[in-house]
Write a protein that holds these residues in place. Structure first.
Motif, PDB file in Angstrom:
ATOM      1  N   ALA A  95       0.796  -1.219   0.000  1.00  0.00           N
ATOM      2  CA  ALA A  95       0.000   0.000   0.000  1.00  0.00           C
ATOM      3  C   ALA A  95       0.831   1.273   0.000  1.00  0.00           C
ATOM      4  O   ALA A  95       1.634   1.512   0.896  1.00  0.00           O
ATOM      5  CB  ALA A  95      -0.923  -0.002   1.219  1.00  0.00           C
ATOM      6  N   THR A  96       0.625   2.090  -1.016  1.00  0.00           N
ATOM      7  CA  THR A  96       1.072   3.481  -1.055  1.00  0.00           C
ATOM      8  C   THR A  96       0.388   4.167  -2.226  1.00  0.00           C
ATOM      9  O   THR A  96      -0.249   3.520  -3.059  1.00  0.00           O
ATOM     10  CB  THR A  96       2.601   3.608  -1.174  1.00  0.00           C
ATOM     11  OG1 THR A  96       2.979   4.952  -0.848  1.00  0.00           O
ATOM     12  CG2 THR A  96       3.106   3.267  -2.575  1.00  0.00           C
ATOM     13  N   HIS A  97       0.518   5.492  -2.270  1.00  0.00           N
ATOM     14  CA  HIS A  97       0.071   6.282  -3.425  1.00  0.00           C
ATOM     15  C   HIS A  97       1.338   6.657  -4.194  1.00  0.00           C
ATOM     16  O   HIS A  97       2.009   7.633  -3.848  1.00  0.00           O
ATOM     17  CB  HIS A  97      -0.676   7.536  -2.964  1.00  0.00           C
ATOM     18  CG  HIS A  97      -1.855   7.251  -2.086  1.00  0.00           C
ATOM     19  ND1 HIS A  97      -3.044   6.753  -2.582  1.00  0.00           N
ATOM     20  CD2 HIS A  97      -2.029   7.383  -0.753  1.00  0.00           C
ATOM     21  CE1 HIS A  97      -3.901   6.589  -1.581  1.00  0.00           C
ATOM     22  NE2 HIS A  97      -3.314   6.975  -0.459  1.00  0.00           N
ATOM     23  N   PRO A  98       1.701   5.916  -5.226  1.00  0.00           N
ATOM     24  CA  PRO A  98       3.044   6.061  -5.796  1.00  0.00           C
ATOM     25  C   PRO A  98       3.271   7.282  -6.665  1.00  0.00           C
ATOM     26  O   PRO A  98       4.353   7.879  -6.644  1.00  0.00           O
ATOM     27  CB  PRO A  98       3.209   4.775  -6.613  1.00  0.00           C
ATOM     28  CG  PRO A  98       1.815   4.388  -7.009  1.00  0.00           C
ATOM     29  CD  PRO A  98       0.951   4.796  -5.848  1.00  0.00           C
ATOM     30  N   SER A  99       2.269   7.684  -7.450  1.00  0.00           N
ATOM     31  CA  SER A  99       2.519   8.698  -8.480  1.00  0.00           C
ATOM     32  C   SER A  99       2.610  10.112  -7.930  1.00  0.00           C
ATOM     33  O   SER A  99       3.403  10.928  -8.401  1.00  0.00           O
ATOM     34  CB  SER A  99       1.429   8.639  -9.553  1.00  0.00           C
ATOM     35  OG  SER A  99       1.432   7.397 -10.211  1.00  0.00           O
ATOM     36  N   GLY A 100       1.783  10.436  -6.947  1.00  0.00           N
ATOM     37  CA  GLY A 100       1.708  11.803  -6.452  1.00  0.00           C
ATOM     38  C   GLY A 100       2.978  12.302  -5.815  1.00  0.00           C
ATOM     39  O   GLY A 100       3.238  13.521  -5.798  1.00  0.00           O
ATOM     40  N   ALA A 101       3.787  11.397  -5.291  1.00  0.00           N
ATOM     41  CA  ALA A 101       5.050  11.801  -4.678  1.00  0.00           C
ATOM     42  C   ALA A 101       6.131  12.070  -5.714  1.00  0.00           C
ATOM     43  O   ALA A 101       7.096  12.780  -5.433  1.00  0.00           O
ATOM     44  CB  ALA A 101       5.522  10.715  -3.709  1.00  0.00           C
ATOM     45  N   GLN A 140      10.075   2.952  -4.693  1.00  0.00           N
ATOM     46  CA  GLN A 140       9.023   2.835  -3.677  1.00  0.00           C
ATOM     47  C   GLN A 140       8.588   1.380  -3.506  1.00  0.00           C
ATOM     48  O   GLN A 140       8.470   0.872  -2.381  1.00  0.00           O
ATOM     49  CB  GLN A 140       7.814   3.673  -4.080  1.00  0.00           C
ATOM     50  CG  GLN A 140       8.054   5.166  -4.070  1.00  0.00           C
ATOM     51  CD  GLN A 140       6.816   5.929  -4.489  1.00  0.00           C
ATOM     52  OE1 GLN A 140       5.830   6.009  -3.740  1.00  0.00           O
ATOM     53  NE2 GLN A 140       6.841   6.495  -5.682  1.00  0.00           N
ATOM     54  N   GLY A 141       8.324   0.715  -4.626  1.00  0.00           N
ATOM     55  CA  GLY A 141       7.861  -0.666  -4.556  1.00  0.00           C
ATOM     56  C   GLY A 141       8.883  -1.597  -3.932  1.00  0.00           C
ATOM     57  O   GLY A 141       8.532  -2.457  -3.111  1.00  0.00           O
ATOM     58  N   ARG A 142      10.148  -1.438  -4.301  1.00  0.00           N
ATOM     59  CA  ARG A 142      11.195  -2.307  -3.746  1.00  0.00           C
ATOM     60  C   ARG A 142      11.336  -2.107  -2.248  1.00  0.00           C
ATOM     61  O   ARG A 142      11.497  -3.074  -1.495  1.00  0.00           O
ATOM     62  CB  ARG A 142      12.523  -2.049  -4.457  1.00  0.00           C
ATOM     63  CG  ARG A 142      12.529  -2.433  -5.927  1.00  0.00           C
ATOM     64  CD  ARG A 142      12.432  -3.937  -6.136  1.00  0.00           C
ATOM     65  NE  ARG A 142      12.395  -4.286  -7.563  1.00  0.00           N
ATOM     66  CZ  ARG A 142      12.315  -5.522  -8.022  1.00  0.00           C
ATOM     67  NH1 ARG A 142      12.225  -6.541  -7.188  1.00  0.00           N
ATOM     68  NH2 ARG A 142      12.290  -5.758  -9.331  1.00  0.00           N
ATOM     69  N   ALA A 177       4.651   9.273   2.715  1.00  0.00           N
ATOM     70  CA  ALA A 177       5.588  10.121   3.444  1.00  0.00           C
ATOM     71  C   ALA A 177       6.916   9.411   3.699  1.00  0.00           C
ATOM     72  O   ALA A 177       7.935  10.064   3.949  1.00  0.00           O
ATOM     73  CB  ALA A 177       4.973  10.557   4.773  1.00  0.00           C
ATOM     74  N   VAL A 178       6.898   8.092   3.627  1.00  0.00           N
ATOM     75  CA  VAL A 178       8.115   7.302   3.847  1.00  0.00           C
ATOM     76  C   VAL A 178       8.727   6.934   2.499  1.00  0.00           C
ATOM     77  O   VAL A 178       9.721   7.522   2.066  1.00  0.00           O
ATOM     78  CB  VAL A 178       7.811   6.046   4.686  1.00  0.00           C
ATOM     79  CG1 VAL A 178       9.092   5.235   4.915  1.00  0.00           C
ATOM     80  CG2 VAL A 178       7.188   6.427   6.030  1.00  0.00           C
ATOM     81  N   VAL A 179       8.131   5.977   1.814  1.00  0.00           N
ATOM     82  CA  VAL A 179       8.723   5.513   0.548  1.00  0.00           C
ATOM     83  C   VAL A 179       8.528   6.532  -0.571  1.00  0.00           C
ATOM     84  O   VAL A 179       9.325   6.579  -1.510  1.00  0.00           O
ATOM     85  CB  VAL A 179       8.160   4.136   0.137  1.00  0.00           C
ATOM     86  CG1 VAL A 179       8.516   3.089   1.172  1.00  0.00           C
ATOM     87  CG2 VAL A 179       6.657   4.176  -0.102  1.00  0.00           C
ATOM     88  N   GLY A 236       8.657  10.268   6.645  1.00  0.00           N
ATOM     89  CA  GLY A 236       7.799   9.854   7.739  1.00  0.00           C
ATOM     90  C   GLY A 236       6.755  10.879   8.130  1.00  0.00           C
ATOM     91  O   GLY A 236       7.038  12.069   8.232  1.00  0.00           O
ATOM     92  N   ALA A 237       5.523  10.405   8.313  1.00  0.00           N
ATOM     93  CA  ALA A 237       4.429  11.232   8.827  1.00  0.00           C
ATOM     94  C   ALA A 237       3.421  10.296   9.480  1.00  0.00           C
ATOM     95  O   ALA A 237       3.098   9.239   8.921  1.00  0.00           O
ATOM     96  CB  ALA A 237       3.771  12.029   7.709  1.00  0.00           C
TER      97      ALA A 237
END
Length: 480
Positions: free
Chosen positions: A107-113, A147-149, A168-170, A202-203
């Motif tokens: 789980a993450t939102h990959p593109s927006g970062a 991010q995925g790795r 906020a992390v990956v 981190g957040a």
């Protein structure tokens, strides 16, 4: 950290730097290019829509205090530019301001970062170097890959998060990797970019369902770009930041870093795992609920135009995973409503669908919805894990006559197992963008993204994002 010692893992950061530096555009597969272009188009659309939100307008006003000789486009604005760091920040906030952006597994939102950072950087590049669409695609995919790795280094990361918000992390690390790639940093520079980014990462998840959560994505974009720019200046950090329990391991209780595959015939994670693209702006878990509730409504009343018999409903049961931050029986704001399984279920039961308008203040506070919320309960079956890859939702409506109508959703439309058709992705983008940009600019973005690997100068994308038409800069519309 998982099994093993620090000494056993000292090669991981070095290995990441080697891969970030060494990957080239020829290694992008057709499927990675096609999937990433879908992600880019979707992210631009939700970001454009997000410029109209209160949280985005607040951070834009704040960011106006900064000025620089170098500037980048604020999406949706013809006459508003900011220094690249703050353009990445504001546009990143816009992307996540409505929780409408893509979601990956783990789980993450990959593109927006990543996307706001590389677009902002491409506009204000040192030495005025021209960045091609293929350069942008490669950098974007490096940021997604990192991010995925990193998420695969933790088993707990495979479930819906409990402590830290993953972008906020990956996302911060992915943004740094993408910008390091675009800046063509050497291996030492890539290591330092990752080390610097880790100190920005981190957040806490406690700020979910508030105006602060979109800042996590904006900060990831901004801080990753800043980390790469500081590394370009020679700032140095810990060269084993990905190897150590006190490095990236600080964010996960079961962190177990591994080296990446060999550069030759590199296997991209995006080839193996597509993203989910949302049909309405809310936490991904609510999309299973909406699907099941809509099916139950059809069984109850048939036509979508018919009203649901609220006075005949005794109770509504939602069988869902136990995820505390989307268990909100009484959402008081649009942000809480976007993170409420109960709200989305009741909206779908009342209206037959969930949309952007479902989260307006008028709809959030309507009496009929609150009457239904009072009858809604959650159950957490033991066989329903909090994983976006395997969870399900079952909605049951019990009537006063004792009868029960139920339906279950295991895969909603837009999930990576049931991806949006091209025409529906385009409709979503157009619906999001047309209220912000002229039609010519909207169509220009679609054409540019679909041909991105052929675009010689990707600044044409920013031209359209500011609202200009193709006639503004025809010389930039050159395909390789």
């Amino acid at each position: 950290m998982g099994a093993g010692s620090y000494e056993q893992y000292v090669q991981v950061t070095e290995n990441f730097a080697k891969v970030i530096h060494g990957l080239n555009a020829n290694q992008l597969t057709d499927q990675v290019i096609q999937r990433s272009k879908r992600m880019i188009l979707d992210t631009l659309g939700v970001g454009l829509l997000g410029t109209s939100t209160e949280v985005c307008q607040k951070v834009a006003r704040y960011s106006k205090i900064y000025s620089s000789d170098s500037s980048s486009t604020i999406w949706g604005h013809l006459d508003f530019r900011l220094p690249p760091l703050y353009a990445a920040f504001v546009n990143g906030v816009a992307v996540h301001s409505m929780d409408f952006d893509d979601t990956w597994h783990p789980a993450t939102h990959p593109s927006g970062a990543v996307l706001p950072a590389v677009i902002a950087l491409s506009e204000a590049f040192p030495q005025k170097k021209t960045i091609s669409g293929l350069d942008l695609l490669l950098a974007f995919n490096v940021g997604i890959e990192v991010q995925g790795r990193l998420l695969h280094f933790s088993r707990e990361a495979r479930n819906i998060p409990k402590r830290f918000h993953p972008p906020a992390v990956v996302g911060t690390m992915g943004s740094a990797a993408a910008c390091a790639k675009l800046l063509a940093l050497d291996q030492l520079g890539c290591k330092n970019a990752l080390a610097i980014a880790a100190s920005y990462a981190g957040a806490p998840l406690a700020n979910a369902a508030t105006q602060i959560k979109p800042l996590h994505v904006g900060n990831a974009a901004k801080h990753g770009l800043e980390a790469a720019c500081l590394a370009l200046q020679g700032l140095q950090g810990n060269k084993q930041i990905l190897d150590m329990e006190s490095g990236m391991g600080a964010f996960y209780t079961d962190y177990n870093p591994q080296t990446l595959p060999a550069l030759q015939s590199y296997p991209w994670l995006l080839d193996q795992q597509d993203v989910a693209i949302k049909c309405f702006p809310a936490h991904l878990a609510t999309h299973w609920v909406a699907d099941a509730a809509t099916s139950v409504r059809r069984k109850l009343v048939g036509s979508s135009e018919n009203l649901i018999p609220l006075d005949k409903i005794e109770k509504v049961i939602l069988k869902v995973p136990e995820v505390k931050y989307v268990n909100r029986p009484s959402p008081a704001s649009e942000h809480e409503a976007r993170h409420s399984l109960q709200f989305v279920a009741c909206s779908a039961l009342l209206d037959g669908s969930v949309s952007v308008q479902s989260f307006s203040s008028e709809n959030v506070h309507r009496p009929a919805l609150w009457g239904l919320l009072c009858k809604t309960q959650l159950e957490h079956p033991a066989d329903n894990p909090p994983s976006f890859d395997s969870l399900y939702c079952e909605v049951s409506v019990t009537l006063r006559d004792g009868s029960t109508i139920s339906d279950r959703c295991t895969t909603f439309y837009g999930h990576w197992r049931k991806p949006l058709q091209k025409e529906d992705l385009e409709k979503k983008f157009q619906s999001n963008a047309l209220g912000i940009l002229p039609a010519e600019a909207v169509e220009g973005i679609i054409e540019t993204v679909y041909n991105l690997e052929k675009v010689e100068d990707c600044s044409v994308l920013s031209t359209f994002l500011s609202g200009q038409s193709a006639r503004a800069l025809p010389e930039k519309l050159r395909f390789l």
